[in-house]
Design a protein around this motif. Structure first.
Motif, PDB file in Angstrom:
ATOM      1  N   ASP A 167       0.840  -1.202   0.000  1.00  0.00           N
ATOM      2  CA  ASP A 167       0.000   0.000   0.000  1.00  0.00           C
ATOM      3  C   ASP A 167       0.876   1.253   0.000  1.00  0.00           C
ATOM      4  O   ASP A 167       0.898   2.039   0.951  1.00  0.00           O
ATOM      5  CB  ASP A 167      -0.925  -0.019   1.218  1.00  0.00           C
ATOM      6  CG  ASP A 167      -2.038   1.014   1.111  1.00  0.00           C
ATOM      7  OD1 ASP A 167      -2.240   1.548  -0.002  1.00  0.00           O
ATOM      8  OD2 ASP A 167      -2.695   1.284   2.129  1.00  0.00           O
ATOM      9  N   VAL A 168       1.611   1.430  -1.100  1.00  0.00           N
ATOM     10  CA  VAL A 168       2.533   2.559  -1.253  1.00  0.00           C
ATOM     11  C   VAL A 168       1.981   3.512  -2.315  1.00  0.00           C
ATOM     12  O   VAL A 168       1.114   3.133  -3.117  1.00  0.00           O
ATOM     13  CB  VAL A 168       3.941   2.063  -1.644  1.00  0.00           C
ATOM     14  CG1 VAL A 168       4.553   1.258  -0.506  1.00  0.00           C
ATOM     15  CG2 VAL A 168       3.895   1.234  -2.926  1.00  0.00           C
ATOM     16  N   PRO A 169       2.452   4.767  -2.353  1.00  0.00           N
ATOM     17  CA  PRO A 169       1.911   5.743  -3.316  1.00  0.00           C
ATOM     18  C   PRO A 169       1.958   5.276  -4.764  1.00  0.00           C
ATOM     19  O   PRO A 169       1.027   5.541  -5.536  1.00  0.00           O
ATOM     20  CB  PRO A 169       2.795   6.975  -3.090  1.00  0.00           C
ATOM     21  CG  PRO A 169       3.238   6.865  -1.669  1.00  0.00           C
ATOM     22  CD  PRO A 169       3.407   5.398  -1.419  1.00  0.00           C
ATOM     23  N   GLU A 170       3.028   4.590  -5.157  1.00  0.00           N
ATOM     24  CA  GLU A 170       3.131   4.140  -6.547  1.00  0.00           C
ATOM     25  C   GLU A 170       1.961   3.231  -6.924  1.00  0.00           C
ATOM     26  O   GLU A 170       1.349   3.388  -7.990  1.00  0.00           O
ATOM     27  CB  GLU A 170       4.457   3.401  -6.767  1.00  0.00           C
ATOM     28  CG  GLU A 170       5.693   4.287  -6.714  1.00  0.00           C
ATOM     29  CD  GLU A 170       6.244   4.461  -5.315  1.00  0.00           C
ATOM     30  OE1 GLU A 170       7.382   4.941  -5.183  1.00  0.00           O
ATOM     31  OE2 GLU A 170       5.524   4.123  -4.342  1.00  0.00           O
ATOM     32  N   ASN A 171       1.649   2.274  -6.056  1.00  0.00           N
ATOM     33  CA  ASN A 171       0.549   1.353  -6.351  1.00  0.00           C
ATOM     34  C   ASN A 171      -0.807   2.042  -6.264  1.00  0.00           C
ATOM     35  O   ASN A 171      -1.739   1.694  -6.997  1.00  0.00           O
ATOM     36  CB  ASN A 171       0.596   0.163  -5.393  1.00  0.00           C
ATOM     37  CG  ASN A 171       1.766  -0.765  -5.689  1.00  0.00           C
ATOM     38  OD1 ASN A 171       2.195  -0.897  -6.833  1.00  0.00           O
ATOM     39  ND2 ASN A 171       2.302  -1.393  -4.655  1.00  0.00           N
ATOM     40  N   ARG A 172      -0.936   3.016  -5.381  1.00  0.00           N
ATOM     41  CA  ARG A 172      -2.197   3.756  -5.300  1.00  0.00           C
ATOM     42  C   ARG A 172      -2.466   4.522  -6.595  1.00  0.00           C
ATOM     43  O   ARG A 172      -3.608   4.600  -7.058  1.00  0.00           O
ATOM     44  CB  ARG A 172      -2.157   4.725  -4.117  1.00  0.00           C
ATOM     45  CG  ARG A 172      -2.133   4.053  -2.756  1.00  0.00           C
ATOM     46  CD  ARG A 172      -2.051   5.072  -1.639  1.00  0.00           C
ATOM     47  NE  ARG A 172      -1.853   4.433  -0.341  1.00  0.00           N
ATOM     48  CZ  ARG A 172      -1.663   5.090   0.791  1.00  0.00           C
ATOM     49  NH1 ARG A 172      -1.637   6.421   0.789  1.00  0.00           N
ATOM     50  NH2 ARG A 172      -1.489   4.440   1.932  1.00  0.00           N
ATOM     51  N   ILE A 173      -1.417   5.081  -7.174  1.00  0.00           N
ATOM     52  CA  ILE A 173      -1.581   5.823  -8.431  1.00  0.00           C
ATOM     53  C   ILE A 173      -2.006   4.885  -9.558  1.00  0.00           C
ATOM     54  O   ILE A 173      -2.929   5.186 -10.329  1.00  0.00           O
ATOM     55  CB  ILE A 173      -0.272   6.556  -8.777  1.00  0.00           C
ATOM     56  CG1 ILE A 173      -0.031   7.697  -7.781  1.00  0.00           C
ATOM     57  CG2 ILE A 173      -0.305   7.095 -10.207  1.00  0.00           C
ATOM     58  CD1 ILE A 173       1.322   8.365  -7.912  1.00  0.00           C
ATOM     59  N   LEU A 174      -1.347   3.736  -9.660  1.00  0.00           N
ATOM     60  CA  LEU A 174      -1.716   2.785 -10.713  1.00  0.00           C
ATOM     61  C   LEU A 174      -3.138   2.275 -10.510  1.00  0.00           C
ATOM     62  O   LEU A 174      -3.909   2.151 -11.472  1.00  0.00           O
ATOM     63  CB  LEU A 174      -0.731   1.614 -10.729  1.00  0.00           C
ATOM     64  CG  LEU A 174       0.726   1.944 -11.071  1.00  0.00           C
ATOM     65  CD1 LEU A 174       1.542   0.661 -11.189  1.00  0.00           C
ATOM     66  CD2 LEU A 174       0.829   2.761 -12.346  1.00  0.00           C
ATOM     67  N   ARG A 175      -3.501   1.989  -9.278  1.00  0.00           N
ATOM     68  CA  ARG A 175      -4.862   1.516  -9.001  1.00  0.00           C
ATOM     69  C   ARG A 175      -5.895   2.581  -9.363  1.00  0.00           C
ATOM     70  O   ARG A 175      -6.951   2.271  -9.936  1.00  0.00           O
ATOM     71  CB  ARG A 175      -4.994   1.147  -7.522  1.00  0.00           C
ATOM     72  CG  ARG A 175      -6.347   0.562  -7.144  1.00  0.00           C
ATOM     73  CD  ARG A 175      -6.400   0.248  -5.650  1.00  0.00           C
ATOM     74  NE  ARG A 175      -7.594  -0.497  -5.299  1.00  0.00           N
ATOM     75  CZ  ARG A 175      -8.772   0.049  -5.022  1.00  0.00           C
ATOM     76  NH1 ARG A 175      -8.903   1.367  -5.063  1.00  0.00           N
ATOM     77  NH2 ARG A 175      -9.814  -0.700  -4.712  1.00  0.00           N
ATOM     78  N   ALA A 176      -5.597   3.836  -9.048  1.00  0.00           N
ATOM     79  CA  ALA A 176      -6.531   4.918  -9.359  1.00  0.00           C
ATOM     80  C   ALA A 176      -6.735   5.056 -10.861  1.00  0.00           C
ATOM     81  O   ALA A 176      -7.854   5.289 -11.336  1.00  0.00           O
ATOM     82  CB  ALA A 176      -6.021   6.233  -8.772  1.00  0.00           C
ATOM     83  N   ALA A 177      -5.663   4.909 -11.633  1.00  0.00           N
ATOM     84  CA  ALA A 177      -5.782   5.019 -13.088  1.00  0.00           C
ATOM     85  C   ALA A 177      -6.592   3.857 -13.659  1.00  0.00           C
ATOM     86  O   ALA A 177      -7.450   4.052 -14.531  1.00  0.00           O
ATOM     87  CB  ALA A 177      -4.389   5.059 -13.717  1.00  0.00           C
ATOM     88  N   LEU A 178      -6.330   2.657 -13.176  1.00  0.00           N
ATOM     89  CA  LEU A 178      -7.101   1.497 -13.638  1.00  0.00           C
ATOM     90  C   LEU A 178      -8.579   1.655 -13.303  1.00  0.00           C
ATOM     91  O   LEU A 178      -9.456   1.369 -14.125  1.00  0.00           O
ATOM     92  CB  LEU A 178      -6.551   0.224 -12.993  1.00  0.00           C
ATOM     93  CG  LEU A 178      -5.161  -0.233 -13.448  1.00  0.00           C
ATOM     94  CD1 LEU A 178      -4.661  -1.365 -12.554  1.00  0.00           C
ATOM     95  CD2 LEU A 178      -5.181  -0.679 -14.905  1.00  0.00           C
TER      96      LEU A 178
END
Length: 425
Positions: A167-178
């Motif tokens: 649950d890091v910022p990088e994965n949050r950004i990718l999840r938000a885009a998906l």
């Protein structure tokens, strides 16, 4: 619910020039409210003129699906959006969408490909500070929180610990885009299934809350392999959230600011090309004022300096300019001149979008300053796009054809000897 279930009338307009479109009064008003184009009535009832388009993509309004077709080839657009210098792999497999795809479809296909490459060995993990209440001490005892919540009560204890998590910022950004793509865009069924499958992988990742411009995580050795996917995700999030941030209640919108994409791409290539010779490239430079009192502020797109001294200044213009266009718009020349005068440099540069055309030089008689207009073609392969900007970097420093990245002592004379047009204004 994905809006593909809604029956839409589809209309395609061009990013460049003006388009005549049949709209209801409510559609015209809501389109105007989005503030990325001008919507003007014609003499015919229900027929509107759409001009001054500043974004590309798709807008859904009351049963209308309006596609704004970019003047830049989609393949070039996606490459520029994902470009980050040495971190981007230039290969044909990154562009698997069909030639006639719309922008959301093309971005979705490319983002899925980039995420697949980034997560081949699993999701990125990192240490994230977390708060916990427990009867077993681990991590650090948060004394101030303990006294605030349970003064005088020793158990349970308030703890702060570093949790190693996905649950890091990088994965949050990718999840938000998906999530944004799967929720809002009319995409092919195949892509929707791939988006759903990709979201399962991010099931333990929190939602991203975006209030204003998206802050990207700093580049590091640990997240370098995520960079192409993160850059594409950034544009997806910006494209899907822009209408809401602009205060409109318009329907589904996916609108990308191509001027920003072009500026970011050109600036990144210049920075990469010139770094080895000791030049610094600052993008969107702040702290520039035209007047002594600092009331007339300026923000040049590109400032090239060396050892703290400004060498030249440039401004990107996502406008078509070529042999048949005449001189650049006066406002652009005035802007470049103001930058050059403020920086006390002999030249300033305007970087336009166009085909194969030699740089045009405009010598300003009153100041002795030269404004140089360049045109960068966005057709061709990714390698060709990068090479064209690299050629412009040599033009900016007056070193084209010298065989060196260093500034020649007679740069002014060498520039005039290249055969480019020189005009006195």
């Amino acid at each position: 619910m994905n809006d593909s279930a809604v029956a839409y009338r589809t209309v395609t307009i061009a990013e460049k020039g003006e388009s005549i479109v049949a709209l209801s009064a409510s559609q015209a008003v809501r389109l105007q409210e989005m503030r990325f184009c001008r919507v003007l009535p014609t003499s015919d009832e229900g027929i509107w003129r759409v001009t001054d388009v500043s974004r590309v993509g798709v807008v859904g309004l009351d049963g209308l699906r309006l596609i704004i077709q970019p003047k830049t080839p989609l393949r070039s657009l996606i490459f520029m959006a994902s470009y980050g210098g040495s971190q981007i792999a230039v290969d044909n497999h990154a562009f698997t969408f069909e030639a006639d795809s719309d922008l959301p479809t093309a971005l979705a296909a490319s983002l899925l490909h980039a995420i697949g490459l980034a997560t081949r060995r699993g999701l990125l993990k990192g240490y994230v500070a977390a708060a916990e209440t427990s009867t077993v001490v681990r991590g650090r005892w948060d004394v101030s929180r303990q006294l605030k919540i349970r003064p005088g009560i020793p158990s349970p204890v308030e703890l702060t610990l570093d949790d190693y998590t996905e649950d890091v910022p990088e994965n949050r950004i990718l999840r938000a885009a998906l999530s944004a793509l799967s929720r809002r865009e009319r995409l092919p069924e195949r892509l929707l299934k791939e988006l759903s499958a990709a979201l399962v992988m991010f099931g333990d990742v929190s939602d991203l809350r975006v209030n204003g411009p998206l802050t990207m995580p700093p580049l590091s050795r640990l997240n370098a392999h995520y960079q192409p996917a993160l850059r594409l995700a950034r544009w997806v999030i910006e494209a899907t959230s822009w209408a809401r941030q602009a205060g409109t209640t318009a329907g589904s919108a996916f609108l990308m600011n191509m001027a920003h994409v072009f500026e970011n791409f050109v600036g990144t290539v210049l920075r990469e090309s010139l770094a080895s010779d000791g030049f610094d490239v600052e993008l969107q430079a702040s702290g520039w004022n035209l007047d002594v009192d600092g009331r007339v502020r300026m923000r040049p797109d590109i400032v090239i300096s060396r050892r703290g001294q400004v060498i030249t200044v440039g401004d990107t213009k996502y406008k078509v300019w070529g042999p048949g266009s005449g001189s650049p718009p006066n406002a652009d020349v005035y802007q470049a001149l103001a930058y050059a005068v403020t920086a006390r440099v002999p030249e300033a540069h305007l970087l336009y979008v166009s085909g194969d055309v030699e740089p045009q030089r405009y010598l300003i008689a009153a100041t002795g300053t030269t404004v140089v207009a360049h045109a960068i073609s966005l057709d061709g392969t990714p390698e060709e796009l990068v090479e064209r900007v690299q050629e412009v970097s040599a033009e900016l420093l007056g070193t084209r054809g010298t065989g060196s990245g260093m500034i020649a002592a007679d740069a002014g004379r060498s520039r005039r000897s290249r055969g480019t047009s020189v005009r006195t204004v």
